[in-house]
Design a protein around this motif. Structure first.
Motif, PDB file in Angstrom:
ATOM      1  N   HIS A   1      -1.811  -1.410  -4.104  1.00  0.00           N
ATOM      2  CA  HIS A   1      -3.117  -0.748  -3.905  1.00  0.00           C
ATOM      3  C   HIS A   1      -2.900   0.624  -3.274  1.00  0.00           C
ATOM      4  CE1 HIS A   1      -7.330  -0.295  -3.349  1.00  0.00           C
ATOM      5  NE2 HIS A   1      -7.361  -0.540  -2.063  1.00  0.00           N
ATOM      6  N   ASP A   2      -3.324   1.667  -3.981  1.00  0.00           N
ATOM      7  CA  ASP A   2      -3.155   3.034  -3.476  1.00  0.00           C
ATOM      8  C   ASP A   2      -4.029   3.267  -2.249  1.00  0.00           C
ATOM      9  OD1 ASP A   2      -1.380   3.724  -5.473  1.00  0.00           O
ATOM     10  OD2 ASP A   2      -2.948   4.541  -6.780  1.00  0.00           O
ATOM     11  N   ALA A   3      -3.413   3.821  -1.189  1.00  0.00           N
ATOM     12  CA  ALA A   3      -4.185   4.184   0.008  1.00  0.00           C
ATOM     13  C   ALA A   3      -5.311   5.149  -0.350  1.00  0.00           C
ATOM     14  CB  ALA A   3      -3.262   4.813   1.043  1.00  0.00           C
ATOM     15  N   ALA A   4      -5.071   5.940  -1.402  1.00  0.00           N
ATOM     16  CA  ALA A   4      -6.047   6.956  -1.797  1.00  0.00           C
ATOM     17  C   ALA A   4      -7.337   6.348  -2.376  1.00  0.00           C
ATOM     18  CB  ALA A   4      -5.420   7.886  -2.825  1.00  0.00           C
ATOM     19  N   PRO A   9      -0.415  14.583   5.138  1.00  0.00           N
ATOM     20  CA  PRO A   9      -0.265  13.749   3.937  1.00  0.00           C
ATOM     21  C   PRO A   9      -1.560  12.987   3.657  1.00  0.00           C
ATOM     22  CG  PRO A   9       1.703  13.597   5.262  1.00  0.00           C
ATOM     23  CD  PRO A   9       0.706  14.396   6.059  1.00  0.00           C
ATOM     24  N   LYS A  10      -1.877  12.886   2.378  1.00  0.00           N
ATOM     25  CA  LYS A  10      -3.216  12.433   1.963  1.00  0.00           C
ATOM     26  C   LYS A  10      -3.706  11.170   2.660  1.00  0.00           C
ATOM     27  CE  LYS A  10      -3.906  11.016  -2.400  1.00  0.00           C
ATOM     28  NZ  LYS A  10      -4.142  11.206  -3.846  1.00  0.00           N
ATOM     29  N   ALA A  11      -2.848  10.163   2.746  1.00  0.00           N
ATOM     30  CA  ALA A  11      -3.297   8.869   3.257  1.00  0.00           C
ATOM     31  C   ALA A  11      -3.782   8.947   4.704  1.00  0.00           C
ATOM     32  CB  ALA A  11      -2.170   7.849   3.147  1.00  0.00           C
ATOM     33  N   GLY A  27       8.801   5.041   2.836  1.00  0.00           N
ATOM     34  CA  GLY A  27       8.756   5.153   1.378  1.00  0.00           C
ATOM     35  C   GLY A  27       9.848   6.041   0.822  1.00  0.00           C
ATOM     36  N   GLY A  28       9.707   6.395  -0.454  1.00  0.00           N
ATOM     37  CA  GLY A  28      10.723   7.193  -1.122  1.00  0.00           C
ATOM     38  C   GLY A  28      10.141   8.446  -1.744  1.00  0.00           C
ATOM     39  N   ALA A  29      10.973   9.144  -2.511  1.00  0.00           N
ATOM     40  CA  ALA A  29      10.581  10.439  -3.072  1.00  0.00           C
ATOM     41  C   ALA A  29       9.463  10.293  -4.100  1.00  0.00           C
ATOM     42  CB  ALA A  29      11.795  11.100  -3.713  1.00  0.00           C
ATOM     43  N   GLU A  30       9.513   9.252  -4.898  1.00  0.00           N
ATOM     44  CA  GLU A  30       8.500   9.015  -5.933  1.00  0.00           C
ATOM     45  C   GLU A  30       7.721   7.756  -5.603  1.00  0.00           C
ATOM     46  OE1 GLU A  30       8.078  11.200  -8.241  1.00  0.00           O
ATOM     47  OE2 GLU A  30       9.868  12.348  -7.736  1.00  0.00           O
ATOM     48  N   ARG A  31       6.540   7.667  -6.200  1.00  0.00           N
ATOM     49  CA  ARG A  31       5.713   6.477  -5.963  1.00  0.00           C
ATOM     50  C   ARG A  31       6.483   5.194  -6.304  1.00  0.00           C
ATOM     51  NH1 ARG A  31       2.554   2.930  -8.341  1.00  0.00           N
ATOM     52  NH2 ARG A  31       0.646   2.245  -7.310  1.00  0.00           N
ATOM     53  N   LEU A  32       7.250   5.243  -7.399  1.00  0.00           N
ATOM     54  CA  LEU A  32       8.008   4.051  -7.802  1.00  0.00           C
ATOM     55  C   LEU A  32       8.982   3.624  -6.706  1.00  0.00           C
ATOM     56  CD1 LEU A  32       8.847   4.883 -11.538  1.00  0.00           C
ATOM     57  CD2 LEU A  32       7.116   3.295 -10.685  1.00  0.00           C
ATOM     58  N   ASP A  33       9.590   4.608  -6.033  1.00  0.00           N
ATOM     59  CA  ASP A  33      10.530   4.300  -4.939  1.00  0.00           C
ATOM     60  C   ASP A  33       9.787   3.631  -3.784  1.00  0.00           C
ATOM     61  OD1 ASP A  33      12.588   5.663  -6.335  1.00  0.00           O
ATOM     62  OD2 ASP A  33      11.838   7.570  -5.544  1.00  0.00           O
ATOM     63  N   SER A  34       8.584   4.122  -3.515  1.00  0.00           N
ATOM     64  CA  SER A  34       7.804   3.566  -2.403  1.00  0.00           C
ATOM     65  C   SER A  34       7.387   2.120  -2.691  1.00  0.00           C
ATOM     66  CB  SER A  34       6.571   4.433  -2.140  1.00  0.00           C
ATOM     67  OG  SER A  34       6.964   5.736  -1.762  1.00  0.00           O
ATOM     68  N   VAL A  35       6.939   1.864  -3.925  1.00  0.00           N
ATOM     69  CA  VAL A  35       6.533   0.486  -4.260  1.00  0.00           C
ATOM     70  C   VAL A  35       7.750  -0.435  -4.234  1.00  0.00           C
ATOM     71  CG1 VAL A  35       5.525  -1.008  -6.030  1.00  0.00           C
ATOM     72  CG2 VAL A  35       4.537   1.260  -5.591  1.00  0.00           C
ATOM     73  N   VAL A  50       0.856  -1.195   0.000  1.00  0.00           N
ATOM     74  CA  VAL A  50       0.000   0.000   0.000  1.00  0.00           C
ATOM     75  C   VAL A  50       0.893   1.246   0.000  1.00  0.00           C
ATOM     76  CG1 VAL A  50      -1.872   1.226   1.155  1.00  0.00           C
ATOM     77  CG2 VAL A  50      -1.747  -1.280   1.311  1.00  0.00           C
ATOM     78  N   PRO A  51       1.172   1.810  -1.181  1.00  0.00           N
ATOM     79  CA  PRO A  51       1.952   3.050  -1.207  1.00  0.00           C
ATOM     80  C   PRO A  51       1.123   4.194  -0.638  1.00  0.00           C
ATOM     81  CG  PRO A  51       1.287   2.434  -3.442  1.00  0.00           C
ATOM     82  CD  PRO A  51       0.804   1.348  -2.524  1.00  0.00           C
ATOM     83  N   ALA A  52       1.624   4.788   0.447  1.00  0.00           N
ATOM     84  CA  ALA A  52       0.898   5.868   1.138  1.00  0.00           C
ATOM     85  C   ALA A  52       1.874   6.952   1.557  1.00  0.00           C
ATOM     86  CB  ALA A  52       0.165   5.290   2.352  1.00  0.00           C
ATOM     87  N   ALA A  53       2.940   7.111   0.773  1.00  0.00           N
ATOM     88  CA  ALA A  53       3.997   8.044   1.164  1.00  0.00           C
ATOM     89  C   ALA A  53       3.932   9.360   0.392  1.00  0.00           C
ATOM     90  CB  ALA A  53       5.366   7.390   0.978  1.00  0.00           C
ATOM     91  N   GLY A  54       2.831   9.560  -0.364  1.00  0.00           N
ATOM     92  CA  GLY A  54       2.698  10.808  -1.130  1.00  0.00           C
ATOM     93  C   GLY A  54       2.290  11.963  -0.230  1.00  0.00           C
ATOM     94  N   ARG A  55       2.593  13.164  -0.693  1.00  0.00           N
ATOM     95  CA  ARG A  55       2.240  14.368   0.084  1.00  0.00           C
ATOM     96  C   ARG A  55       0.802  14.778  -0.174  1.00  0.00           C
ATOM     97  NH1 ARG A  55       5.623  14.681   4.101  1.00  0.00           N
ATOM     98  NH2 ARG A  55       7.165  13.228   3.366  1.00  0.00           N
ATOM     99  N   PHE A  62     -12.601   4.694  -6.807  1.00  0.00           N
ATOM    100  CA  PHE A  62     -12.042   5.953  -7.329  1.00  0.00           C
ATOM    101  C   PHE A  62     -10.930   6.470  -6.425  1.00  0.00           C
ATOM    102  CE2 PHE A  62     -13.840   9.362  -4.597  1.00  0.00           C
ATOM    103  CZ  PHE A  62     -14.772   8.635  -3.877  1.00  0.00           C
ATOM    104  N   LYS A  63      -9.990   7.213  -7.017  1.00  0.00           N
ATOM    105  CA  LYS A  63      -8.858   7.740  -6.248  1.00  0.00           C
ATOM    106  C   LYS A  63      -9.224   9.099  -5.669  1.00  0.00           C
ATOM    107  CE  LYS A  63      -4.959   8.888  -8.302  1.00  0.00           C
ATOM    108  NZ  LYS A  63      -3.591   8.822  -8.860  1.00  0.00           N
ATOM    109  N   ILE A  64      -9.072   9.232  -4.365  1.00  0.00           N
ATOM    110  CA  ILE A  64      -9.388  10.493  -3.694  1.00  0.00           C
ATOM    111  C   ILE A  64      -8.187  11.418  -3.892  1.00  0.00           C
ATOM    112  CG2 ILE A  64     -10.035  11.581  -1.511  1.00  0.00           C
ATOM    113  CD1 ILE A  64     -11.083   8.729  -0.661  1.00  0.00           C
ATOM    114  N   VAL A 102      -0.542  16.924  -2.419  1.00  0.00           N
ATOM    115  CA  VAL A 102      -0.716  18.383  -2.486  1.00  0.00           C
ATOM    116  C   VAL A 102      -2.016  18.784  -3.185  1.00  0.00           C
ATOM    117  CG1 VAL A 102       1.678  19.158  -2.281  1.00  0.00           C
ATOM    118  CG2 VAL A 102       0.814  18.398  -4.496  1.00  0.00           C
ATOM    119  N   ARG A 103      -2.488  17.950  -4.123  1.00  0.00           N
ATOM    120  CA  ARG A 103      -3.708  18.319  -4.866  1.00  0.00           C
ATOM    121  C   ARG A 103      -4.942  18.306  -3.984  1.00  0.00           C
ATOM    122  NH1 ARG A 103      -2.746  13.997  -9.546  1.00  0.00           N
ATOM    123  NH2 ARG A 103      -1.907  12.963  -7.709  1.00  0.00           N
ATOM    124  N   LEU A 104      -4.848  17.628  -2.834  1.00  0.00           N
ATOM    125  CA  LEU A 104      -6.002  17.576  -1.932  1.00  0.00           C
ATOM    126  C   LEU A 104      -6.096  18.847  -1.098  1.00  0.00           C
ATOM    127  CD1 LEU A 104      -8.242  15.566  -1.314  1.00  0.00           C
ATOM    128  CD2 LEU A 104      -6.848  14.664   0.547  1.00  0.00           C
TER     129      LEU A 104
END
Ligand code: C5P
Length: 228
Positions: free
Chosen positions: A104-107, A27-29, A80-88, A13-18, A209-211, A20-22
């Motif tokens: 599976h995206d936490a979003a 952090p979104k997750a 996780g890492g800087a990019e989603r790919l790093d986190s996965v 479950v990649p949940a390391a994104g910031r 759907f992705k939040i 920002v669009r929300l």
């Protein structure tokens, strides 16, 4: 790979994104949907599917402890890492014993457990890559950097792709071996396609759907309140 009955299914479950669009400070997750953080809802959905043996959640370094308090016992939390790919990739490395991976995206916090179970079932039937897909309702165009339209793919051929995306473990590992610095891939199936491996679609679910935007969060809150 081991026989179907014993295949070990690990959900990443990649949940390391910031997020920002929300537009939230958290952090979104970690943003709540009807009082429950997205990350918890996403993990509960995976466990409720009955198709997942282990869950690895990937979060920003400073939120590892908080995530552990929010999640059920037995769920592994890693940095996780800087990019989603790093986190996965960090998730793949943390679960080398997997026979099948779900990513599976936490979003996608309201994803129905039945959809998760269907993805695993298709993998168990021998598919190497499976993604949930829905027809698109908007016409989609490509544009150049100046915003000029460069093409209009036939809408009937297009699908919006959701998660969980499921893969035979060796296929996903090979796909990530090919990732280079600065890779712009936005999903895991795209990496698998580069290997020449077949990725199958199953019918997705609007609830997966992705939040991403404040409007998505309003919708998610309304749906979750209605349900529970
Ligand atoms: O940015 P996007 O909406 O595509 O992110 C999809 C998922 O990937 C989100 O759940 C987000 O938390 C996660 N992600 C991550 N590590 C990053 C960036 C995004 O785990 N560095």
């Amino acid at each position: 790979m081991s026989s179907a009955a014993t295949e070990f299914v690990v959900a990443l479950v990649p949940a390391a994104g910031r997020g920002v669009r929300l537009g939230e400070s958290t952090p979104k997750a970690f943003v709540p949907v009807a009082g429950i953080p997205m990350i918890r809802r996403a993990v509960d959905g995976l466990l409720a599917s009955g198709a997942v043996h282990r869950v690895v959640v990937v979060v920003p370094a400073e939120l590892v402890e908080l995530a552990a308090t929010l999640l059920p016992d037995g769920v592994q939390v890693i940095v996780g890492g800087a990019e989603r790919l790093d986190s996965v990739r960090a998730g793949i490395d943390a679960a080398p014993d997997a026979d099948l991976y779900l990513v599976h995206d936490a979003a996608r916090a309201l994803t129905p457990p039945a959809l998760i179970a269907r993805v695993v079932s298709e993998l168990r039937n021998g598919r190497s890559g499976v993604v949930p897909a829905l027809p698109v309702t908007d016409t989609i165009k490509s544009v150049d950097s100046a915003g000029r339209v460069t093409g209009t793919p036939a809408r009937a051929d297009l699908r919006a792709i959701q998660t969980p995306q499921g893969f035979a473990a060796d296929v996903l590992r090979r796909a990530y071996d090919g990732v280079v610095e600065g890779d712009l891939a936005t999903d895991d199936a795209g990496l698998v396609e580069r290997l020449g491996e077949q990725v199958a679609t199953i019918v997705g679910d609007p609830l997966a759907f992705k939040i991403t935007t404040p409007l998505d969060l309003t919708l998610a809150n309304a749906l979750a309140r209605e349900e529970g």
